[in-house]
Design a protein around this motif. Structure first.
Motif, PDB file in Angstrom:
ATOM      1  N   MET A   1       7.975  26.673 -16.844  1.00 36.25           N
ATOM      2  CA  MET A   1       7.152  26.833 -15.466  1.00 36.25           C
ATOM      3  C   MET A   1       6.778  25.696 -15.016  1.00 36.25           C
ATOM      4  SD  MET A   1       3.906  29.493 -14.943  1.00 36.25           S
ATOM      5  CE  MET A   1       3.214  29.541 -13.255  1.00 36.25           C
ATOM      6  N   ALA A   2       6.977  25.459 -13.468  1.00 32.18           N
ATOM      7  CA  ALA A   2       6.552  24.191 -12.946  1.00 32.18           C
ATOM      8  C   ALA A   2       5.064  23.991 -12.865  1.00 32.18           C
ATOM      9  CB  ALA A   2       7.213  24.156 -11.371  1.00 32.18           C
ATOM     10  N   ASN A   3       4.728  22.724 -12.769  1.00 30.41           N
ATOM     11  CA  ASN A   3       3.125  22.591 -12.725  1.00 30.41           C
ATOM     12  C   ASN A   3       2.675  22.386 -11.207  1.00 30.41           C
ATOM     13  OD1 ASN A   3       0.614  21.281 -12.794  1.00 30.41           O
ATOM     14  ND2 ASN A   3       1.222  19.978 -14.458  1.00 30.41           N
ATOM     15  N   PRO A   4       1.679  23.299 -10.767  1.00 32.08           N
ATOM     16  CA  PRO A   4       1.652  23.453  -9.543  1.00 32.08           C
ATOM     17  C   PRO A   4       0.713  21.983  -9.052  1.00 32.08           C
ATOM     18  CG  PRO A   4       0.084  24.646 -10.573  1.00 32.08           C
ATOM     19  CD  PRO A   4       1.088  24.373 -11.529  1.00 32.08           C
ATOM     20  N   HIS A   5       0.262  21.148 -10.028  1.00 33.28           N
ATOM     21  CA  HIS A   5      -0.562  20.097  -9.616  1.00 33.28           C
ATOM     22  C   HIS A   5       0.441  18.832  -9.422  1.00 33.28           C
ATOM     23  CE1 HIS A   5      -4.390  22.188  -9.764  1.00 33.28           C
ATOM     24  NE2 HIS A   5      -3.909  22.667 -11.399  1.00 33.28           N
ATOM     25  N   ARG A   6       2.083  19.089  -9.642  1.00 32.47           N
ATOM     26  CA  ARG A   6       3.074  18.163  -9.398  1.00 32.47           C
ATOM     27  C   ARG A   6       3.662  18.440  -8.061  1.00 32.47           C
ATOM     28  NH1 ARG A   6      -0.328  16.067 -12.813  1.00 32.47           N
ATOM     29  NH2 ARG A   6       0.345  15.185 -14.692  1.00 32.47           N
ATOM     30  N   LEU A   7       3.816  17.291  -7.388  1.00 30.03           N
ATOM     31  CA  LEU A   7       4.386  17.747  -6.048  1.00 30.03           C
ATOM     32  C   LEU A   7       5.906  17.052  -5.860  1.00 30.03           C
ATOM     33  CD1 LEU A   7       1.412  17.308  -3.821  1.00 30.03           C
ATOM     34  CD2 LEU A   7       2.134  19.342  -4.805  1.00 30.03           C
ATOM     35  N   THR A   8       6.833  17.354  -5.440  1.00 26.62           N
ATOM     36  CA  THR A   8       8.032  16.647  -5.041  1.00 26.62           C
ATOM     37  C   THR A   8       7.774  15.951  -3.766  1.00 26.62           C
ATOM     38  OG1 THR A   8       8.871  18.488  -3.491  1.00 26.62           O
ATOM     39  CG2 THR A   8       9.335  18.433  -6.019  1.00 26.62           C
ATOM     40  N   THR A   9       8.770  15.256  -3.367  1.00 22.57           N
ATOM     41  CA  THR A   9       8.433  14.714  -2.198  1.00 22.57           C
ATOM     42  C   THR A   9       8.245  15.343  -0.893  1.00 22.57           C
ATOM     43  OG1 THR A   9      10.063  12.835  -3.117  1.00 22.57           O
ATOM     44  CG2 THR A   9       9.530  12.761  -0.705  1.00 22.57           C
ATOM     45  N   ASP A  10       9.280  16.423  -0.793  1.00 23.13           N
ATOM     46  CA  ASP A  10       9.028  17.294   0.349  1.00 23.13           C
ATOM     47  C   ASP A  10       7.778  17.896   0.404  1.00 23.13           C
ATOM     48  OD1 ASP A  10      11.732  16.933   1.292  1.00 23.13           O
ATOM     49  OD2 ASP A  10      12.427  18.398   0.247  1.00 23.13           O
ATOM     50  N   GLN A  11       7.139  18.520  -0.948  1.00 24.46           N
ATOM     51  CA  GLN A  11       5.996  19.036  -0.886  1.00 24.46           C
ATOM     52  C   GLN A  11       4.676  17.888  -0.351  1.00 24.46           C
ATOM     53  OE1 GLN A  11       6.469  20.241  -4.845  1.00 24.46           O
ATOM     54  NE2 GLN A  11       6.555  22.413  -4.377  1.00 24.46           N
ATOM     55  N   VAL A  12       5.037  16.685  -1.021  1.00 25.08           N
ATOM     56  CA  VAL A  12       3.756  15.616  -0.621  1.00 25.08           C
ATOM     57  C   VAL A  12       3.858  15.351   0.883  1.00 25.08           C
ATOM     58  CG1 VAL A  12       3.619  13.254  -0.545  1.00 25.08           C
ATOM     59  CG2 VAL A  12       4.254  14.406  -2.639  1.00 25.08           C
ATOM     60  N   ILE A  13       5.137  15.369   1.890  1.00 23.42           N
ATOM     61  CA  ILE A  13       5.240  15.503   3.010  1.00 23.42           C
ATOM     62  C   ILE A  13       4.231  16.431   3.663  1.00 23.42           C
ATOM     63  CG2 ILE A  13       6.849  15.331   5.050  1.00 23.42           C
ATOM     64  CD1 ILE A  13       6.512  12.927   3.325  1.00 23.42           C
ATOM     65  N   ASP A  14       4.783  17.815   3.185  1.00 21.16           N
ATOM     66  CA  ASP A  14       3.891  18.891   3.642  1.00 21.16           C
ATOM     67  C   ASP A  14       2.428  18.814   3.455  1.00 21.16           C
ATOM     68  OD1 ASP A  14       6.318  20.029   4.653  1.00 21.16           O
ATOM     69  OD2 ASP A  14       6.712  21.424   2.850  1.00 21.16           O
ATOM     70  N   LEU A  15       2.041  18.639   2.407  1.00 14.91           N
ATOM     71  CA  LEU A  15       0.561  18.323   2.173  1.00 14.91           C
ATOM     72  C   LEU A  15      -0.004  17.372   2.941  1.00 14.91           C
ATOM     73  CD1 LEU A  15      -1.971  19.282   0.195  1.00 14.91           C
ATOM     74  CD2 LEU A  15      -0.957  17.259  -1.376  1.00 14.91           C
ATOM     75  N   ILE A  16       0.441  16.123   3.032  1.00 12.41           N
ATOM     76  CA  ILE A  16      -0.067  15.224   4.071  1.00 12.41           C
ATOM     77  C   ILE A  16      -0.251  15.743   5.374  1.00 12.41           C
ATOM     78  CG2 ILE A  16       0.166  12.970   5.383  1.00 12.41           C
ATOM     79  CD1 ILE A  16       1.780  12.134   2.566  1.00 12.41           C
ATOM     80  N   LYS A  17       0.879  16.642   6.118  1.00  8.17           N
ATOM     81  CA  LYS A  17       0.463  16.928   7.150  1.00  8.17           C
ATOM     82  C   LYS A  17      -0.548  18.224   7.216  1.00  8.17           C
ATOM     83  CE  LYS A  17       2.596  19.300  11.195  1.00  8.17           C
ATOM     84  NZ  LYS A  17       3.742  19.962  11.742  1.00  8.17           N
ATOM     85  N   GLU A  18      -0.744  18.834   6.249  1.00  8.50           N
ATOM     86  CA  GLU A  18      -1.653  20.015   6.218  1.00  8.50           C
ATOM     87  C   GLU A  18      -3.052  19.205   5.915  1.00  8.50           C
ATOM     88  OE1 GLU A  18      -2.968  22.598   2.373  1.00  8.50           O
ATOM     89  OE2 GLU A  18      -0.923  22.675   3.175  1.00  8.50           O
ATOM     90  N   GLU A  19      -3.272  18.149   5.260  1.00 13.05           N
ATOM     91  CA  GLU A  19      -4.463  17.369   5.149  1.00 13.05           C
ATOM     92  C   GLU A  19      -4.817  16.752   6.314  1.00 13.05           C
ATOM     93  OE1 GLU A  19      -6.884  17.465   2.374  1.00 13.05           O
ATOM     94  OE2 GLU A  19      -5.750  19.023   1.657  1.00 13.05           O
ATOM     95  N   THR A  20      -4.098  16.022   7.070  1.00 12.20           N
ATOM     96  CA  THR A  20      -4.390  15.013   8.011  1.00 12.20           C
ATOM     97  C   THR A  20      -3.948  15.450   9.323  1.00 12.20           C
ATOM     98  OG1 THR A  20      -2.475  13.634   7.647  1.00 12.20           O
ATOM     99  CG2 THR A  20      -4.663  13.164   6.291  1.00 12.20           C
ATOM    100  N   GLY A  21      -2.933  16.162   9.599  1.00  8.86           N
ATOM    101  CA  GLY A  21      -2.456  16.458  10.636  1.00  8.86           C
ATOM    102  C   GLY A  21      -1.173  15.483  11.022  1.00  8.86           C
ATOM    103  N   THR A  22      -1.113  14.567  10.297  1.00 15.13           N
ATOM    104  CA  THR A  22      -0.024  13.574  10.333  1.00 15.13           C
ATOM    105  C   THR A  22       1.248  13.683   9.810  1.00 15.13           C
ATOM    106  OG1 THR A  22      -1.898  11.759  10.533  1.00 15.13           O
ATOM    107  CG2 THR A  22       0.403  10.903  10.026  1.00 15.13           C
ATOM    108  N   GLU A  23       2.430  13.738  10.714  1.00 14.51           N
ATOM    109  CA  GLU A  23       3.957  13.947  10.200  1.00 14.51           C
ATOM    110  C   GLU A  23       4.464  12.337   9.705  1.00 14.51           C
ATOM    111  OE1 GLU A  23       6.269  16.460  12.222  1.00 14.51           O
ATOM    112  OE2 GLU A  23       4.468  17.249  13.439  1.00 14.51           O
ATOM    113  N   LEU A  24       4.632  12.370   8.570  1.00 17.02           N
ATOM    114  CA  LEU A  24       5.489  11.147   8.061  1.00 17.02           C
ATOM    115  C   LEU A  24       6.741  11.755   7.592  1.00 17.02           C
ATOM    116  CD1 LEU A  24       3.043   9.795   5.250  1.00 17.02           C
ATOM    117  CD2 LEU A  24       3.486   8.876   7.608  1.00 17.02           C
ATOM    118  N   SER A  25       7.897  10.818   7.781  1.00 16.23           N
ATOM    119  CA  SER A  25       9.141  11.127   7.346  1.00 16.23           C
ATOM    120  C   SER A  25       9.270  10.671   5.873  1.00 16.23           C
ATOM    121  CB  SER A  25      10.181  10.424   8.114  1.00 16.23           C
ATOM    122  OG  SER A  25      10.186   8.908   7.747  1.00 16.23           O
ATOM    123  N   ILE A  26      10.150  11.283   5.084  1.00 16.18           N
ATOM    124  CA  ILE A  26      10.369  11.145   3.613  1.00 16.18           C
ATOM    125  C   ILE A  26      10.789   9.727   3.561  1.00 16.18           C
ATOM    126  CG2 ILE A  26      11.826  11.468   1.815  1.00 16.18           C
ATOM    127  CD1 ILE A  26      12.198  14.477   2.962  1.00 16.18           C
TER     128      ILE A  26
END
Length: 82
Positions: A1-26
């Motif tokens: 089972m995958a660890n929910p506290h570990r993020l792939t690059t795509d998930q990191v990008i989504d989290l940054i947008k969710e947290e700050t509203g800033t869109e970063l490219s990969i």
């Protein structure tokens, strides 16, 4: 089972947008990581880097914004002649 506290690059990008509203490219995020301006991956599964969720949240909320370059001086304004 995958660890929910570990993020792939795509998930990191989504989290940054969710947290700050800033869109970063990969590629921008990968550049930050390669220059040491963002957290390094904590583990890998095969060739896939994984980041710790809490480190990304803290970094995203505390990273410097898009500011002015401090190495360039503004030209002085000339006084209008009367």
């Amino acid at each position: 089972m995958a660890n929910p506290h570990r993020l792939t690059t795509d998930q990191v990008i989504d989290l940054i947008k969710e947290e700050t509203g800033t869109e970063l490219s990969i590629s921008t995020f990968r550049g930050y990581v390669s220059r040491g301006q963002a957290p390094a991956p904590v583990e890998r599964i095969g060739r896939t880097p994984l980041w710790k969720r809490s480190e990304i949240v803290e970094w995203a909320n505390n990273r410097p914004g898009q500011g002015a370059r401090t190495d360039i001086r503004k030209p002085r304004r000339r006084r209008a002649e009367r």
